[in-house]
Enzyme design. Structure first.
Site, mmCIF file in Angstrom:
data_model
loop_
_atom_site.group_PDB
_atom_site.id
_atom_site.type_symbol
_atom_site.label_atom_id
_atom_site.label_comp_id
_atom_site.label_asym_id
_atom_site.label_seq_id
_atom_site.Cartn_x
_atom_site.Cartn_y
_atom_site.Cartn_z
ATOM 1 N N PRO A 10 21.793 6.006 -20.379
ATOM 2 C CA PRO A 10 22.291 5.414 -19.149
ATOM 3 C C PRO A 10 21.222 5.179 -18.090
ATOM 4 C CG PRO A 10 22.977 7.695 -19.350
ATOM 5 C CD PRO A 10 22.425 7.293 -20.675
ATOM 6 N N ASN A 11 21.334 4.017 -17.469
ATOM 7 C CA ASN A 11 20.518 3.587 -16.324
ATOM 8 C C ASN A 11 19.088 3.200 -16.685
ATOM 9 O OD1 ASN A 11 22.606 3.915 -14.311
ATOM 10 N ND2 ASN A 11 22.359 6.120 -14.611
ATOM 11 N N ARG A 18 13.537 0.344 -9.429
ATOM 12 C CA ARG A 18 13.559 1.364 -8.370
ATOM 13 C C ARG A 18 12.789 2.588 -8.843
ATOM 14 N NH1 ARG A 18 18.960 3.037 -8.287
ATOM 15 N NH2 ARG A 18 18.210 4.671 -6.915
ATOM 16 N N TYR A 23 9.208 6.720 -12.399
ATOM 17 C CA TYR A 23 9.315 6.098 -13.727
ATOM 18 C C TYR A 23 8.298 4.981 -13.982
ATOM 19 C CZ TYR A 23 13.800 8.564 -13.636
ATOM 20 O OH TYR A 23 14.764 9.534 -13.562
ATOM 21 N N ASN A 79 15.703 8.622 -25.714
ATOM 22 C CA ASN A 79 15.699 8.965 -24.296
ATOM 23 C C ASN A 79 17.150 8.884 -23.856
ATOM 24 O OD1 ASN A 79 15.530 9.307 -21.564
ATOM 25 N ND2 ASN A 79 13.816 7.886 -21.268
ATOM 26 N N ALA A 82 20.418 10.797 -18.355
ATOM 27 C CA ALA A 82 21.121 11.944 -17.764
ATOM 28 C C ALA A 82 22.042 12.639 -18.759
ATOM 29 C CB ALA A 82 21.903 11.485 -16.536
ATOM 30 N N HIS A 85 21.271 16.195 -20.108
ATOM 31 C CA HIS A 85 21.579 17.439 -19.393
ATOM 32 C C HIS A 85 23.066 17.780 -19.416
ATOM 33 C CE1 HIS A 85 17.560 16.449 -18.161
ATOM 34 N NE2 HIS A 85 17.977 15.381 -17.503
ATOM 35 N N ASP A 92 25.830 17.497 -30.931
ATOM 36 C CA ASP A 92 26.568 17.627 -32.190
ATOM 37 C C ASP A 92 26.274 16.467 -33.139
ATOM 38 O OD1 ASP A 92 27.712 19.983 -31.333
ATOM 39 O OD2 ASP A 92 29.664 19.103 -30.832
ATOM 40 N N GLU A 103 13.008 13.735 -29.022
ATOM 41 C CA GLU A 103 13.536 13.578 -27.662
ATOM 42 C C GLU A 103 12.409 13.095 -26.757
ATOM 43 O OE1 GLU A 103 14.907 17.261 -26.005
ATOM 44 O OE2 GLU A 103 15.336 16.368 -24.035
ATOM 45 N N HIS A 105 11.272 11.844 -22.653
ATOM 46 C CA HIS A 105 11.517 11.582 -21.231
ATOM 47 C C HIS A 105 10.260 10.999 -20.610
ATOM 48 C CE1 HIS A 105 15.328 13.477 -21.540
ATOM 49 N NE2 HIS A 105 14.750 14.478 -22.188
ATOM 50 N N ILE A 106 10.468 9.972 -19.805
ATOM 51 C CA ILE A 106 9.353 9.310 -19.119
ATOM 52 C C ILE A 106 8.730 10.272 -18.101
ATOM 53 C CG2 ILE A 106 8.758 7.393 -17.577
ATOM 54 C CD1 ILE A 106 11.209 5.887 -18.903
ATOM 55 N N SER A 107 9.591 10.901 -17.318
ATOM 56 C CA SER A 107 9.126 11.830 -16.274
ATOM 57 C C SER A 107 9.027 13.248 -16.848
ATOM 58 C CB SER A 107 10.100 11.810 -15.096
ATOM 59 O OG SER A 107 11.379 12.287 -15.503
ATOM 60 N N ARG A 112 10.996 18.601 -11.962
ATOM 61 C CA ARG A 112 11.971 17.948 -11.081
ATOM 62 C C ARG A 112 13.125 18.918 -10.746
ATOM 63 N NH1 ARG A 112 13.374 12.237 -13.392
ATOM 64 N NH2 ARG A 112 14.195 12.018 -11.262
ATOM 65 N N ARG A 116 17.772 19.163 -14.163
ATOM 66 C CA ARG A 116 17.118 18.415 -15.256
ATOM 67 C C ARG A 116 16.349 19.340 -16.204
ATOM 68 N NH1 ARG A 116 17.652 13.029 -13.474
ATOM 69 N NH2 ARG A 116 17.603 12.916 -11.201
HETATM 70 O O1 CA2 Z 1 12.474 10.861 -17.383
HETATM 71 C C1 CA2 Z 1 13.311 10.333 -18.116
HETATM 72 O O2 CA2 Z 1 13.038 9.527 -18.992
HETATM 73 C C2 CA2 Z 1 14.805 10.639 -17.871
HETATM 74 O O3 CA2 Z 1 15.441 10.703 -19.149
HETATM 75 C C3 CA2 Z 1 15.341 9.479 -17.058
HETATM 76 C C4 CA2 Z 1 16.803 9.670 -16.620
HETATM 77 C C5 CA2 Z 1 16.992 11.037 -15.979
HETATM 78 O O4 CA2 Z 1 18.370 11.240 -15.699
HETATM 79 C C6 CA2 Z 1 16.483 12.168 -16.847
HETATM 80 O O5 CA2 Z 1 16.643 13.389 -16.160
HETATM 81 C C7 CA2 Z 1 15.015 11.960 -17.173
HETATM 82 C C8 CA2 Z 1 17.195 8.594 -15.607
HETATM 83 C C9 CA2 Z 1 17.024 7.187 -16.091
HETATM 84 C C10 CA2 Z 1 17.309 6.244 -14.976
HETATM 85 O O6 CA2 Z 1 16.141 5.476 -14.704
HETATM 86 C C11 CA2 Z 1 16.089 4.722 -13.589
HETATM 87 C C12 CA2 Z 1 14.977 3.947 -13.450
HETATM 88 C C13 CA2 Z 1 14.824 3.161 -12.324
HETATM 89 C C14 CA2 Z 1 15.810 3.140 -11.349
HETATM 90 C C15 CA2 Z 1 16.926 3.926 -11.494
HETATM 91 C C16 CA2 Z 1 17.068 4.713 -12.636
#
Ligand code: CA2
Length: 148
Positions: A10-11, A18, A23, A79, A82, A85, A92, A103, A105-107, A112, A116
Site C-alpha cells: 500500500p501507498n 511526497r 523515500y 515490500n 504498512a 507491521h 501466514d 523482505e 524496506h526502502i527506509s 523510525r 514500524r
Molecule cells: O520503507 C519502506 O519501504 C516502507 O515499507 C514504506 C511504507 C511504510 O509504511 C513502512 O513502514 C516502510 C510506506 C510506503 C508509502 O510510501 C510513500 C511514499 C511517498 C509518499 C507517501 C507514501
C-alpha cells in the site's frame, strides 16, 4: 530463465510524490526500471507489481507458491509497506506457500517510529533488506540470485 517477482504494497504507488527525505525522489516506475536492469544483470525475468489491497497481495503470494513449485519462479521480493507491521495474513501466506521471500524496506524502519519496528514478515522471510533506499531493490535481486 526464472522470474523474480517483486511485490509492492500500500501507498508505494505514491513514491516520488511526497516525503523525499524518507523515500527519495524516484517514482515506482523508476524503481521498476532499476529492477529491469538488475534482473538483466542477474539472469532473471522480471514481474513487478503493486497493490493497495491486502487480499490481492495474499493471492499473489499463493500464485508465487504455485510458480515456485513449478520451477519457473526464483523467489519473491516483498515490500509490504504498512501491512508489514499489521498483517498476520501475509505472514501466514508466506509460511503456507514456503516461497523464497526477501523482505524489503526502502527506509530504515528501525530508526523510525516504534510502530514500524515490528515486522510480521521477518519471521517468515529468508532475508531482510532495510534502509538502502530504492537501490535496495537491486541489492535484493542480487541476493536472490545468490540463493539459487
Ligand atoms: O520503507 C519502506 O519501504 C516502507 O515499507 C514504506 C511504507 C511504510 O509504511 C513502512 O513502514 C516502510 C510506506 C510506503 C508509502 O510510501 C510513500 C511514499 C511517498 C509518499 C507517501 C507514501
Amino acid at each position: 530463465m526464472k522470474t523474480a517477482l517483486i511485490l509492492n504494497g500500500p501507498n508505494l504507488n505514491l513514491l516520488g510524490t511526497r516525503e523525499p527525505q524518507v523515500y527519495g525522489s524516484q517514482t515506482l516506475a523508476d524503481v521498476q526500471g532499476l529492477c529491469e536492469q538488475a534482473c538483466l544483470a542477474n539472469g532473471f525475468a522480471l514481474d513487478f507489481r503493486q497493490s493497495n489491497h491486502e487480499g490481492v497481495l495474499v493471492d499473489w503470494l499463493h500464485e508465487a507458491g504455485r510458480l515456485q513449485a513449478a520451477g519457473t519462479l526464483a523467489g519473491v521480493i516483498l515490500n509490504a509497506g504498512a501491512y508489514t507491521h499489521t498483517s498476520i495474513a501475509l505472514h501466514d501466506a508466506i509460511k503456507g506457500t514456503g516461497i523464497t521471500l526477501i523482505e524489503l524496506h526502502i527506509s530504515n524502519v528501525h530508526a523510525r517510529e516504534a510502530f514500524r519496528h515490528y515486522s510480521y514478515i521477518s519471521p517468515a522471510a529468508k532475508a531482510v533488506m532495510v534502509g538502502f533506499g530504492v537501490n535496495g531493490y537491486a541489492l535484493a535481486i542480487a541476493g536472490l540470485a545468490g540463493m539459487q
